[in-house]
Design an enzyme around this catalytic site. Structure first.
Site, PDB file in Angstrom:
ATOM      1  CE  LYS A 117      -4.468  -0.952   2.126  1.00 47.40           C
ATOM      2  NZ  LYS A 117      -4.625  -2.146   1.350  1.00 47.40           N
ATOM      3  CG  ASP A 128      -3.409  -2.960  -2.125  1.00 47.62           C
ATOM      4  OD1 ASP A 128      -3.243  -3.822  -3.007  1.00 47.62           O
ATOM      5  OD2 ASP A 128      -3.580  -3.236  -0.927  1.00 47.62           O
ATOM      6  NE  ARG A 173     -12.907  -6.758   3.421  1.00 47.37           N
ATOM      7  CZ  ARG A 173     -12.038  -5.824   3.066  1.00 47.37           C
ATOM      8  NH1 ARG A 173     -10.781  -5.917   3.399  1.00 47.37           N
ATOM      9  NH2 ARG A 173     -12.420  -4.773   2.356  1.00 47.37           N
ATOM     10  NE  ARG A 212      -5.483  -6.182  -7.004  1.00 44.86           N
ATOM     11  CZ  ARG A 212      -4.747  -5.754  -5.967  1.00 44.86           C
ATOM     12  NH1 ARG A 212      -5.094  -4.688  -5.262  1.00 44.86           N
ATOM     13  NH2 ARG A 212      -3.630  -6.379  -5.631  1.00 44.86           N
ATOM     14  N   GLY A 229     -13.707  -0.131  -6.123  1.00 43.30           N
ATOM     15  CA  GLY A 229     -13.240   1.024  -5.343  1.00 43.30           C
ATOM     16  C   GLY A 229     -13.805   0.987  -3.938  1.00 43.30           C
ATOM     17  CG  HIS A 269     -15.550 -10.618  -3.516  1.00 43.78           C
ATOM     18  ND1 HIS A 269     -15.340  -9.381  -2.948  1.00 43.78           N
ATOM     19  CD2 HIS A 269     -14.463 -11.354  -3.225  1.00 43.78           C
ATOM     20  CE1 HIS A 269     -14.176  -9.373  -2.334  1.00 43.78           C
ATOM     21  NE2 HIS A 269     -13.626 -10.552  -2.481  1.00 43.78           N
ATOM     22  CE  LYS A 312     -24.521  -3.725  -6.202  1.00 47.61           C
ATOM     23  NZ  LYS A 312     -23.270  -4.088  -6.859  1.00 47.61           N
ATOM     24  CD  GLN A 331      -9.277   3.421  -6.070  1.00 45.69           C
ATOM     25  OE1 GLN A 331      -9.045   4.516  -6.572  1.00 45.69           O
ATOM     26  NE2 GLN A 331      -9.045   3.157  -4.800  1.00 45.69           N
TER      27      GLN A 331
HETATM   28  P1  FAD Z   1     -19.866  -5.757  -4.526  1.00 42.60           P
HETATM   29  O1  FAD Z   1     -20.502  -4.710  -5.359  1.00 42.60           O
HETATM   30  O2  FAD Z   1     -19.469  -5.414  -3.122  1.00 42.60           O
HETATM   31  O3  FAD Z   1     -20.797  -7.020  -4.459  1.00 42.60           O
HETATM   32  C1  FAD Z   1     -21.381  -7.517  -5.644  1.00 42.60           C
HETATM   33  C2  FAD Z   1     -21.809  -8.939  -5.454  1.00 42.60           C
HETATM   34  O4  FAD Z   1     -20.669  -9.773  -5.140  1.00 42.60           O
HETATM   35  C3  FAD Z   1     -22.762  -9.147  -4.303  1.00 42.60           C
HETATM   36  O5  FAD Z   1     -24.082  -8.829  -4.681  1.00 42.60           O
HETATM   37  C4  FAD Z   1     -22.545 -10.625  -4.022  1.00 42.60           C
HETATM   38  O6  FAD Z   1     -23.214 -11.411  -5.008  1.00 42.60           O
HETATM   39  C5  FAD Z   1     -21.045 -10.777  -4.214  1.00 42.60           C
HETATM   40  N1  FAD Z   1     -20.330 -10.577  -2.937  1.00 42.60           N
HETATM   41  C6  FAD Z   1     -19.639  -9.494  -2.572  1.00 42.60           C
HETATM   42  N2  FAD Z   1     -19.139  -9.644  -1.328  1.00 42.60           N
HETATM   43  C7  FAD Z   1     -19.561 -10.848  -0.891  1.00 42.60           C
HETATM   44  C8  FAD Z   1     -19.394 -11.581   0.324  1.00 42.60           C
HETATM   45  N3  FAD Z   1     -18.719 -11.094   1.360  1.00 42.60           N
HETATM   46  N4  FAD Z   1     -19.963 -12.791   0.405  1.00 42.60           N
HETATM   47  C9  FAD Z   1     -20.670 -13.308  -0.616  1.00 42.60           C
HETATM   48  N5  FAD Z   1     -20.876 -12.653  -1.781  1.00 42.60           N
HETATM   49  C10 FAD Z   1     -20.328 -11.447  -1.918  1.00 42.60           C
HETATM   50  N6  FAD Z   1     -10.303  -1.401  -3.337  1.00 42.60           N
HETATM   51  C11 FAD Z   1      -9.544  -0.288  -3.462  1.00 42.60           C
HETATM   52  O7  FAD Z   1     -10.072   0.828  -3.419  1.00 42.60           O
HETATM   53  N7  FAD Z   1      -8.179  -0.390  -3.620  1.00 42.60           N
HETATM   54  C12 FAD Z   1      -7.548  -1.582  -3.728  1.00 42.60           C
HETATM   55  O8  FAD Z   1      -6.331  -1.628  -3.886  1.00 42.60           O
HETATM   56  C13 FAD Z   1      -8.337  -2.770  -3.643  1.00 42.60           C
HETATM   57  N8  FAD Z   1      -7.780  -3.994  -3.778  1.00 42.60           N
HETATM   58  C14 FAD Z   1      -8.586  -5.093  -3.827  1.00 42.60           C
HETATM   59  C15 FAD Z   1      -8.023  -6.336  -4.107  1.00 42.60           C
HETATM   60  C16 FAD Z   1      -8.840  -7.446  -4.256  1.00 42.60           C
HETATM   61  C17 FAD Z   1      -8.226  -8.770  -4.596  1.00 42.60           C
HETATM   62  C18 FAD Z   1     -10.251  -7.317  -4.092  1.00 42.60           C
HETATM   63  C19 FAD Z   1     -11.160  -8.491  -4.256  1.00 42.60           C
HETATM   64  C20 FAD Z   1     -10.804  -6.108  -3.772  1.00 42.60           C
HETATM   65  C21 FAD Z   1      -9.998  -4.990  -3.629  1.00 42.60           C
HETATM   66  N9  FAD Z   1     -10.538  -3.738  -3.329  1.00 42.60           N
HETATM   67  C22 FAD Z   1      -9.743  -2.628  -3.420  1.00 42.60           C
HETATM   68  C23 FAD Z   1     -11.949  -3.620  -2.842  1.00 42.60           C
HETATM   69  C24 FAD Z   1     -12.908  -3.295  -3.950  1.00 42.60           C
HETATM   70  O9  FAD Z   1     -12.728  -1.976  -4.399  1.00 42.60           O
HETATM   71  C25 FAD Z   1     -14.392  -3.458  -3.486  1.00 42.60           C
HETATM   72  O10 FAD Z   1     -14.610  -2.559  -2.434  1.00 42.60           O
HETATM   73  C26 FAD Z   1     -14.746  -4.837  -3.011  1.00 42.60           C
HETATM   74  O11 FAD Z   1     -14.119  -5.837  -3.784  1.00 42.60           O
HETATM   75  C27 FAD Z   1     -16.281  -5.036  -3.102  1.00 42.60           C
HETATM   76  O12 FAD Z   1     -16.717  -4.985  -4.441  1.00 42.60           O
HETATM   77  P2  FAD Z   1     -17.098  -6.278  -5.300  1.00 42.60           P
HETATM   78  O13 FAD Z   1     -16.646  -6.035  -6.706  1.00 42.60           O
HETATM   79  O14 FAD Z   1     -16.495  -7.467  -4.683  1.00 42.60           O
HETATM   80  O15 FAD Z   1     -18.643  -6.374  -5.360  1.00 42.60           O
END
Ligand code: FAD
Length: 279
Positions: A73, A107, A261, A158, A162, A202, A175, A137
């Site tokens: 970071k 990151d 988290r 990556r 965000g 995810h 969203k 992001q």
């Molecule tokens: P979301 O919009 O949160 O969720 C969409 C869908 O995904 C949900 O409806 C559900 O179906 C599924 N889902 C999401 N979370 C869960 C859960 N806990 N359990 C079950 N299903 C779930 N952000 C930064 O700003 N800077 C970074 O450097 C950074 N690095 C990252 C590195 C990795 C490997 C990952 C995975 C994330 C990182 N993030 C980072 C965080 C990212 O910006 C998002 O805040 C975070 O990943 C949530 O967004 P999402 O795309 O997973 O989907």
């Protein structure tokens, strides 16, 4: 000692537990991105100490057969102390990665840090011939322009949605808008790159969309998810032949990461508690 409810998300406090976690994930075909927890240092000594810890981590990881890499970071490497401190420490970790053949991700933090982080990444990506990756992001309006700048830079990108709350003038705050921007940025990456695309999400819809784009445009991508989140999907995607990387933090500063988290998604606590209780 990390309580079981938090250890769903954190790979212990020491490199040894992080390596053991990596070994187990590798058995399921999942590679691991290790992150030593720490951020927003306002003085130089802790930033230098974490830099040295990363240098050692990378050297030790390079000695193993583990399928792993690291992610740093900017504010952990001293960005809040000064951009020069960050650049110097970032270079030290990347040089160690180059020496020991370990990939180094960076990151992306809040929008006040984007320019400095991009500049530092771009310089090192050229100097170390692509041994580095950067997170961008989708919620930031500027990201499409940043991708145009980065698209021919060696290394990996990556794309995430965000994690930082930013103002309406610089970011999408709904969203649906963020999801749309994610799709558009991903499309741009697949149209303009053959490899080095990281889908950091995810979201089953974004992962399915990446698969669709791959069928349409070709190109290689990897899925990246956090430790403790949709691990069943991580294993399934790996078994289906996708490249899957799990971002696994470790270290003594696990408490604030665990709270983040939980705040992000309250169900995480329920999932973690269920997994621990076996219900
Ligand atoms: P979301 O919009 O949160 O969720 C969409 C869908 O995904 C949900 O409806 C559900 O179906 C599924 N889902 C999401 N979370 C869960 C859960 N806990 N359990 C079950 N299903 C779930 N952000 C930064 O700003 N800077 C970074 O450097 C950074 N690095 C990252 C590195 C990795 C490997 C990952 C995975 C994330 C990182 N993030 C980072 C965080 C990212 O910006 C998002 O805040 C975070 O990943 C949530 O967004 P999402 O795309 O997973 O989907």
């Amino acid at each position: 000692m990390i309580p079981p409810v938090a250890s769903q998300f954190v790979a212990g406090e020491e490199p040894a537990t992080a390596f053991e976690h990596t070994r187990r994930a590798n058995e399921d075909g999942v590679a691991v991105i290790l992150n030593l927890l720490g951020e927003h240092y306002h003085e130089r000594p802790p930033a230098d100490a974490d830099t040295a810890a990363y240098e050692q981590l990378v050297a030790d990881l390079g000695e193993t057969e583990l399928d792993g890499c690291v992610s740093v970071k900017p504010s952990q490497l001293g960005l809040d102390v000064g951009p020069d401190v960050f650049r110097e420490n970032y270079r030290r970790v990347v040089a160690a990665g180059d020496e020991h053949d370990v990939f180094v991700w960076c990151d992306m933090e809040d929008a006040t840090t984007t320019d400095t982080t991009l500049d530092a990444f771009e310089e090192l990506a050229h100097e170390f011939d692509g041994g580095v990756g950067l997170c961008v992001q989708a919620n930031l309006r500027r990201t499409r322009a940043d991708l145009e700048r980065l698209v021919d830079v060696p290394g990996k990108i990556r794309l995430v949605k965000g994690a930082y709350d930013e103002g309406e003038e610089i970011s999408y705050t709904e969203k649906a808008e963020v999801d749309e921007a994610y799709r558009e940025n991903l499309t741009y990456l697949f149209k303009n790159r053959d490899e080095g695309i990281g889908v950091g999400s995810h979201d089953p819809e974004m992962i399915a969309y990446a698969q669709e784009l791959q069928e349409r445009h070709g190109g290689e991508f990897e899925v990246q998810m956090l430790m403790g989140v949709r691990e069943d999907a991580q294993r399934r995607l790996a078994a289906e032949g996708h490249e899957v990387w799990q971002y696994a933090p470790y270290g003594a500063k696990w408490l604030s990461y665990f709270y983040r988290r939980v705040r992000e998604r309250k169900e995480n606590l329920t999932f973690a508690a269920r997994a621990v209780l076996g219900v």
